[in-house]
Design an enzyme around this catalytic site. Structure first.
Site, mmCIF file in Angstrom:
data_model
loop_
_atom_site.group_PDB
_atom_site.id
_atom_site.type_symbol
_atom_site.label_atom_id
_atom_site.label_comp_id
_atom_site.label_asym_id
_atom_site.label_seq_id
_atom_site.Cartn_x
_atom_site.Cartn_y
_atom_site.Cartn_z
ATOM 1 N N LYS A 1 0.871 -0.983 -0.065
ATOM 2 C CA LYS A 1 0.161 0.314 0.398
ATOM 3 C C LYS A 1 0.586 0.879 -0.157
ATOM 4 C CE LYS A 1 -4.374 -1.829 1.568
ATOM 5 N NZ LYS A 1 -5.025 -2.365 2.373
ATOM 6 N N ARG B 1 -3.763 -9.709 4.999
ATOM 7 C CA ARG B 1 -3.842 -9.884 3.044
ATOM 8 C C ARG B 1 -2.961 -10.169 2.684
ATOM 9 N NH1 ARG B 1 -5.942 -7.108 -0.271
ATOM 10 N NH2 ARG B 1 -7.523 -7.826 -1.788
HETATM 11 C C1 9MG Z 1 -9.699 -5.908 -0.388
HETATM 12 N N1 9MG Z 1 -9.125 -5.034 -0.052
HETATM 13 C C2 9MG Z 1 -8.399 -4.737 0.565
HETATM 14 N N2 9MG Z 1 -7.148 -4.480 0.055
HETATM 15 C C3 9MG Z 1 -7.446 -4.785 1.993
HETATM 16 C C4 9MG Z 1 -7.464 -4.525 3.386
HETATM 17 O O1 9MG Z 1 -6.729 -4.099 3.539
HETATM 18 N N3 9MG Z 1 -8.100 -5.548 3.911
HETATM 19 C C5 9MG Z 1 -9.482 -6.082 3.523
HETATM 20 N N4 9MG Z 1 -10.597 -7.399 4.589
HETATM 21 N N5 9MG Z 1 -9.726 -6.433 1.938
HETATM 22 C C6 9MG Z 1 -8.798 -5.495 1.640
#
Ligand code: 9MG
Length: 276
Positions: A221, A255
């Site tokens: 990010k 994630r």
């Molecule tokens: C789809 N998506 C993109 N960034 C995300 C994040 O930080 N958390 C979750 N749950 N989905 C995300």
């Protein structure tokens, strides 16, 4: 702590790695890489080999300023990929969507979890999640992907976000979604500037008061780009560092685009902290 995700009972005593599979032309980091179904399934296989515990399939970009994807286009992108993964592999699939119709079709194709950046606030989404009887990740976002980075302001961090998530959890419980199926997520980068993201990460342990599994997504990010001076595809080390900090502060699911490196880093942390 355990999470009931469809037929899978996921043990969260060990941090889980969720591999990102964007089947979109315009996601900020991997947009256009896996639009072809064979390429997407190959990427799923690679992430599973690398140790991914879950695969998060998305057919609509959620990057700042992304345009909305029409329903049929989203379905055309995700359905063959979810069907392909659930028939070939034994791994829980999560569907990254906010549209109730997409939730229904994805779960029909075998998805075990709904990952909703709108935390089931769109019309019909709670009903779809109740019927689906799968796990749900409720994420905090200020605004929508179209406007979320227009000077977001918070009174108190992370309390504003915790209050929002507590309200969404209550709505889900009242609608009949079991507590054992809920996950919460502060939504790094979704209506947050760099200072907000870093403050939330520093105080992540405060989310424990919600008493639910915590999912975090910091992979590649912008805040990591601003800290490291790197473009999205070179933010892997920064993302792994952020993931480890998050797990140390209580995150249960990470994630990430960079599954192999995150799994290795968590093995080191696990050897020190005593999880397997
Ligand atoms: C789809 N998506 C993109 N960034 C995300 C994040 O930080 N958390 C979750 N749950 N989905 C995300």
């Amino acid at each position: 702590m355990k999470l009931q995700a469809g037929k899978y009972l996921i043990d969260l005593d060990r941090p889980q790695v969720m591999g990102i599979l964007n089947v979109t032309p315009d996601s900020f980091s991997d947009g256009g890489c896996f639009l072809n179904v064979d390429d997407a399934l190959r990427q799923a296989a690679t992430m599973i080999d690398e140790g991914a515990d879950l695969i998060d399939v998305g057919g609509e970009s959620t990057r700042p300023g992304a345009r909305e994807t029409p329903l049929q286009e989203e379905l055309d992108r995700i359905m063959p990929v979810i069907e392909g993964i659930t028939t070939r592999f034994d791994v829980p699939v999560s569907i990254d969507t906010s549209k109730p119709e997409v939730m229904r079709f994805a779960v029909g194709a075998g998805a075990s979890m709904i990952n909703d950046i709108f935390a089931l606030r769109l019309e019909g989404a709670i009903d779809a999640a109740v019927e689906a009887r799968v796990a749900v990740c409720l994420m905090h976002m200020k605004g929508s992907p179209q406007n979320m980075q227009e000077a977001p302001v918070y009174e108190r961090l992370p309390a504003d976000i915790i209050d929002f998530l507590a309200e969404r959890v209550q709505s889900c419980l009242s609608a009949g979604i079991g507590r054992d199926r809920l996950v919460v997520d502060p939504g790094f980068g979704f209506g947050k500037n760099d200072d907000h993201n870093l403050e939330i990460l520093a105080k992540l342990n405060q989310f424990a008061e919600l008493g639910l599994p915590l999912l975090v997504g910091l992979s590649r990010k912008r805040t990591l780009g601003n800290l490291s001076g790197k473009t999205a595809e070179h933010r892997m080390a920064a993302g792994v560092a952020a993931a480890i900090i998050a797990v140390e502060k209580g995150a249960n699911i990470v994630r990430t685009h960079d599954v192999a490196e995150t799994v290795d880093a968590l093995k080191v942390l696990g050897a020190v902290n005593g999880f397997g």
